[in-house]
Design a protein around this motif. Structure first.
Motif, PDB file in Angstrom:
ATOM      1  N   GLY A   1       0.944  -1.022  -0.075  1.00  0.00           N
ATOM      2  CA  GLY A   1      -0.471  -0.325  -0.055  1.00  0.00           C
ATOM      3  C   GLY A   1       0.689   1.336  -0.041  1.00  0.00           C
ATOM      4  N   LEU A   2       1.575   0.873   0.988  1.00  0.00           N
ATOM      5  CA  LEU A   2       3.023   2.528   0.719  1.00  0.00           C
ATOM      6  C   LEU A   2       3.359   2.868  -0.401  1.00  0.00           C
ATOM      7  CD1 LEU A   2       4.281   1.493   4.449  1.00  0.00           C
ATOM      8  CD2 LEU A   2       3.289   3.906   3.803  1.00  0.00           C
ATOM      9  N   PHE A   3       4.049   1.709  -0.448  1.00  0.00           N
ATOM     10  CA  PHE A   3       4.919   1.695  -2.529  1.00  0.00           C
ATOM     11  C   PHE A   3       3.818   2.135  -3.250  1.00  0.00           C
ATOM     12  CE2 PHE A   3       5.982  -0.548  -7.034  1.00  0.00           C
ATOM     13  CZ  PHE A   3       7.249   0.101  -6.223  1.00  0.00           C
ATOM     14  N   THR A   4       2.607   1.433  -3.818  1.00  0.00           N
ATOM     15  CA  THR A   4       1.389   1.684  -4.493  1.00  0.00           C
ATOM     16  C   THR A   4       1.154   3.174  -4.448  1.00  0.00           C
ATOM     17  OG1 THR A   4       0.741  -0.743  -4.102  1.00  0.00           O
ATOM     18  CG2 THR A   4      -1.163   1.513  -4.936  1.00  0.00           C
ATOM     19  N   ALA A   5       1.285   4.044  -3.189  1.00  0.00           N
ATOM     20  CA  ALA A   5       0.358   5.498  -3.338  1.00  0.00           C
ATOM     21  C   ALA A   5       1.076   6.372  -3.811  1.00  0.00           C
ATOM     22  CB  ALA A   5      -0.192   5.922  -2.274  1.00  0.00           C
ATOM     23  N   ALA A   6       2.946   5.728  -2.943  1.00  0.00           N
ATOM     24  CA  ALA A   6       3.905   6.819  -3.661  1.00  0.00           C
ATOM     25  C   ALA A   6       4.601   6.692  -5.511  1.00  0.00           C
ATOM     26  CB  ALA A   6       5.287   6.858  -3.108  1.00  0.00           C
ATOM     27  N   SER A   7       4.649   5.477  -6.127  1.00  0.00           N
ATOM     28  CA  SER A   7       5.078   5.164  -7.221  1.00  0.00           C
ATOM     29  C   SER A   7       3.836   5.581  -7.395  1.00  0.00           C
ATOM     30  CB  SER A   7       5.152   3.625  -6.833  1.00  0.00           C
ATOM     31  OG  SER A   7       4.350   3.032  -7.121  1.00  0.00           O
ATOM     32  N   TYR A   8       2.967   5.467  -7.706  1.00  0.00           N
ATOM     33  CA  TYR A   8       1.410   6.545  -8.560  1.00  0.00           C
ATOM     34  C   TYR A   8       1.631   7.736  -8.390  1.00  0.00           C
ATOM     35  CZ  TYR A   8      -1.111   1.795  -8.591  1.00  0.00           C
ATOM     36  OH  TYR A   8      -1.515   1.101  -9.234  1.00  0.00           O
ATOM     37  N   ALA A   9       1.876   7.908  -7.423  1.00  0.00           N
ATOM     38  CA  ALA A   9       2.250   9.956  -7.338  1.00  0.00           C
ATOM     39  C   ALA A   9       3.834   9.949  -8.246  1.00  0.00           C
ATOM     40  CB  ALA A   9       2.277  10.139  -5.748  1.00  0.00           C
ATOM     41  N   LEU A  10       4.481   9.542  -8.160  1.00  0.00           N
ATOM     42  CA  LEU A  10       5.896   9.362  -8.544  1.00  0.00           C
ATOM     43  C   LEU A  10       5.466   9.187 -10.232  1.00  0.00           C
ATOM     44  CD1 LEU A  10       9.283   9.652  -9.571  1.00  0.00           C
ATOM     45  CD2 LEU A  10       8.809   7.013  -9.135  1.00  0.00           C
ATOM     46  N   PHE A  11       4.875   8.402 -10.628  1.00  0.00           N
ATOM     47  CA  PHE A  11       3.671   8.299 -11.847  1.00  0.00           C
ATOM     48  C   PHE A  11       3.245   9.914 -12.616  1.00  0.00           C
ATOM     49  CE2 PHE A  11       4.105   3.671 -11.570  1.00  0.00           C
ATOM     50  CZ  PHE A  11       5.365   3.704 -11.633  1.00  0.00           C
ATOM     51  N   MET A  12       2.298  10.224 -11.916  1.00  0.00           N
ATOM     52  CA  MET A  12       1.384  11.388 -12.157  1.00  0.00           C
ATOM     53  C   MET A  12       2.645  13.168 -12.045  1.00  0.00           C
ATOM     54  SD  MET A  12      -1.647  11.200  -9.936  1.00  0.00           S
ATOM     55  CE  MET A  12      -1.341  10.330  -8.326  1.00  0.00           C
ATOM     56  N   ASP A  13       3.527  12.887 -11.231  1.00  0.00           N
ATOM     57  CA  ASP A  13       4.574  13.977 -11.041  1.00  0.00           C
ATOM     58  C   ASP A  13       4.939  14.057 -12.713  1.00  0.00           C
ATOM     59  OD1 ASP A  13       3.658  14.942  -8.996  1.00  0.00           O
ATOM     60  OD2 ASP A  13       5.790  14.262  -7.984  1.00  0.00           O
ATOM     61  N   LEU A  14       5.802  12.670 -13.263  1.00  0.00           N
ATOM     62  CA  LEU A  14       6.192  12.344 -14.552  1.00  0.00           C
ATOM     63  C   LEU A  14       6.001  12.661 -16.112  1.00  0.00           C
ATOM     64  CD1 LEU A  14       7.703   9.620 -14.142  1.00  0.00           C
ATOM     65  CD2 LEU A  14       9.353  11.200 -13.637  1.00  0.00           C
ATOM     66  N   THR A  15       4.129  13.474 -15.804  1.00  0.00           N
ATOM     67  CA  THR A  15       3.212  13.357 -16.803  1.00  0.00           C
ATOM     68  C   THR A  15       3.752  14.697 -17.448  1.00  0.00           C
ATOM     69  OG1 THR A  15       1.114  13.858 -15.586  1.00  0.00           O
ATOM     70  CG2 THR A  15       1.832  10.931 -16.086  1.00  0.00           C
ATOM     71  N   LEU A  16       2.994  14.986 -18.826  1.00  0.00           N
ATOM     72  CA  LEU A  16       3.097  15.932 -18.822  1.00  0.00           C
ATOM     73  C   LEU A  16       1.613  16.610 -18.867  1.00  0.00           C
ATOM     74  CD1 LEU A  16       4.789  16.763 -21.704  1.00  0.00           C
ATOM     75  CD2 LEU A  16       6.217  17.824 -19.986  1.00  0.00           C
ATOM     76  N   PRO A  17       0.852  18.301 -18.545  1.00  0.00           N
ATOM     77  CA  PRO A  17      -0.335  18.626 -18.128  1.00  0.00           C
ATOM     78  C   PRO A  17      -1.150  18.434 -19.612  1.00  0.00           C
ATOM     79  CG  PRO A  17       0.775  19.755 -16.933  1.00  0.00           C
ATOM     80  CD  PRO A  17       2.141  19.390 -17.872  1.00  0.00           C
ATOM     81  N   ARG A  18      -1.039  18.529 -20.567  1.00  0.00           N
ATOM     82  CA  ARG A  18      -1.247  18.469 -22.256  1.00  0.00           C
ATOM     83  C   ARG A  18      -1.558  16.793 -22.063  1.00  0.00           C
ATOM     84  NH1 ARG A  18      -4.614  18.711 -25.187  1.00  0.00           N
ATOM     85  NH2 ARG A  18      -4.242  19.306 -27.597  1.00  0.00           N
ATOM     86  N   LEU A  19      -0.885  15.810 -21.762  1.00  0.00           N
ATOM     87  CA  LEU A  19      -1.005  14.510 -22.027  1.00  0.00           C
ATOM     88  C   LEU A  19      -0.905  13.829 -20.823  1.00  0.00           C
ATOM     89  CD1 LEU A  19       0.231  14.105 -25.467  1.00  0.00           C
ATOM     90  CD2 LEU A  19      -1.848  13.969 -25.270  1.00  0.00           C
ATOM     91  N   ALA A  20      -1.706  14.216 -19.872  1.00  0.00           N
ATOM     92  CA  ALA A  20      -1.081  13.921 -17.687  1.00  0.00           C
ATOM     93  C   ALA A  20      -1.924  12.112 -18.152  1.00  0.00           C
ATOM     94  CB  ALA A  20      -1.867  14.593 -17.923  1.00  0.00           C
ATOM     95  N   GLY A  21      -3.292  12.347 -18.879  1.00  0.00           N
ATOM     96  CA  GLY A  21      -4.426  10.910 -18.545  1.00  0.00           C
ATOM     97  C   GLY A  21      -3.732   9.818 -19.612  1.00  0.00           C
ATOM     98  N   THR A  22      -3.055   9.981 -20.704  1.00  0.00           N
ATOM     99  CA  THR A  22      -2.824   9.375 -21.542  1.00  0.00           C
ATOM    100  C   THR A  22      -0.948   8.357 -21.235  1.00  0.00           C
ATOM    101  OG1 THR A  22      -3.744  10.556 -23.408  1.00  0.00           O
ATOM    102  CG2 THR A  22      -1.717   8.903 -24.044  1.00  0.00           C
ATOM    103  N   GLN A  23      -0.123   9.531 -20.076  1.00  0.00           N
ATOM    104  CA  GLN A  23       1.479   8.790 -20.058  1.00  0.00           C
ATOM    105  C   GLN A  23       0.548   8.182 -18.874  1.00  0.00           C
ATOM    106  OE1 GLN A  23       3.012  13.139 -19.413  1.00  0.00           O
ATOM    107  NE2 GLN A  23       4.783  11.948 -19.982  1.00  0.00           N
TER     108      GLN A  23
END
Length: 243
Positions: free
Chosen positions: A157-179
């Motif tokens: 659970g700890l890893f899932t929350a942190a890694s998903y937040a990491l993935f969101m930070d790696l996205t560009l706003p224009r295509l954040a959903g796709t990334q």
């Protein structure tokens, strides 16, 4: 069946909301401008190194707990745990452990920074898995296996929350959903291949060997974290405070 029916009902209820959307009429010029902007965004995404490193990380990092989770049911049955106990464990204990870990993990990843949090939590679930393997080698009783697996799921659970937040930070706003969807597809791919590999290793060499090998795969993904950087519009969020 009742859960599927409930999910279906909510989807049906939500669908009419689309009819209430008031979209502005698009002109040909605006359409061409939007297409050019979209094309530029796609090229920017595909040329971003963090996208490809993030995809590889998503394909590898969770291998340890994905394989262990897939093997946990038959493993517990083979160690003499009753089916009712296993059902309660996965239906209550695992859900509680992951929910608790997820809530805490999101908070800690904001405080410690994404990469540090992901690394610590990954090391945590790997340590728990290795303890499960060691306990099995030592002939520990079933309650010990259940307790160690519960600890693993807290770190999941700890890893899932942190890694998903990491993935969101790696996205560009224009295509954040796709990334972000691409990252989630990679995590699903990790679940598939690790379950297959873990099952084959367990059949050939036993459960402890499968737990060990797949945990090593997770550890091998750690060097990729150092090469991940946030998108230009989210400076510092991957690092966070305190790094």
């Amino acid at each position: 069946a009742w859960m599927i029916a409930a999910l279906t009902a909510w989807i049906v209820i939500a669908m009419p909301a689309v009819l209430l959307l008031d979209e502005p009429a698009a002109t040909p010029a605006a359409g061409r401008g939007a297409a050019r902007e979209l094309g530029a965004s796609v090229r920017a995404v595909l040329s971003t190194r963090s996208l490809w490193i993030g995809l590889v990380f998503a394909l590898l990092s969770a291998a340890g707990f994905e394989a262990t989770g897939q093997l946990a049911g038959p493993f517990l049955v083979d160690r003499g745990v009753g089916t009712a106990t296993i059902g309660w464990f996965f239906g209550l204990d695992v859900v509680t452990a992951m929910l608790t870990g997820g809530l805490i993990g999101g908070r800690l990843s904001d405080r410690w920074g994404r990469r540090r949090s992901v690394a610590v939590f990954l090391a945590g679930f790997v340590a728990a898995i290795l303890l499960v393997a060691a306990a099995d080698r030592a002939g520990a009783p079933a309650p010990a296996h259940l307790a160690l697996l519960a600890v693993m799921y807290v770190f999941v659970g700890l890893f899932t929350a942190a890694s998903y937040a990491l993935f969101m930070d790696l996205t560009l706003p224009r295509l954040a959903g796709t990334q972000f969807s691409a990252f989630m597809a990679a995590t699903n791919g990790c679940e598939s291949w690790s379950a297959l590999a873990g099952g084959r290793i367990a059949a050939a060499a036993g459960y402890p060997a499968a737990f060990l090998v797949m945990s090593l795969v997770s550890l091998c993904s750690l060097p990729l974290l150092a090469r991940l950087r946030p998108s230009g519009s989210r400076p510092g969020r991957v690092e966070g405070r305190g790094i």
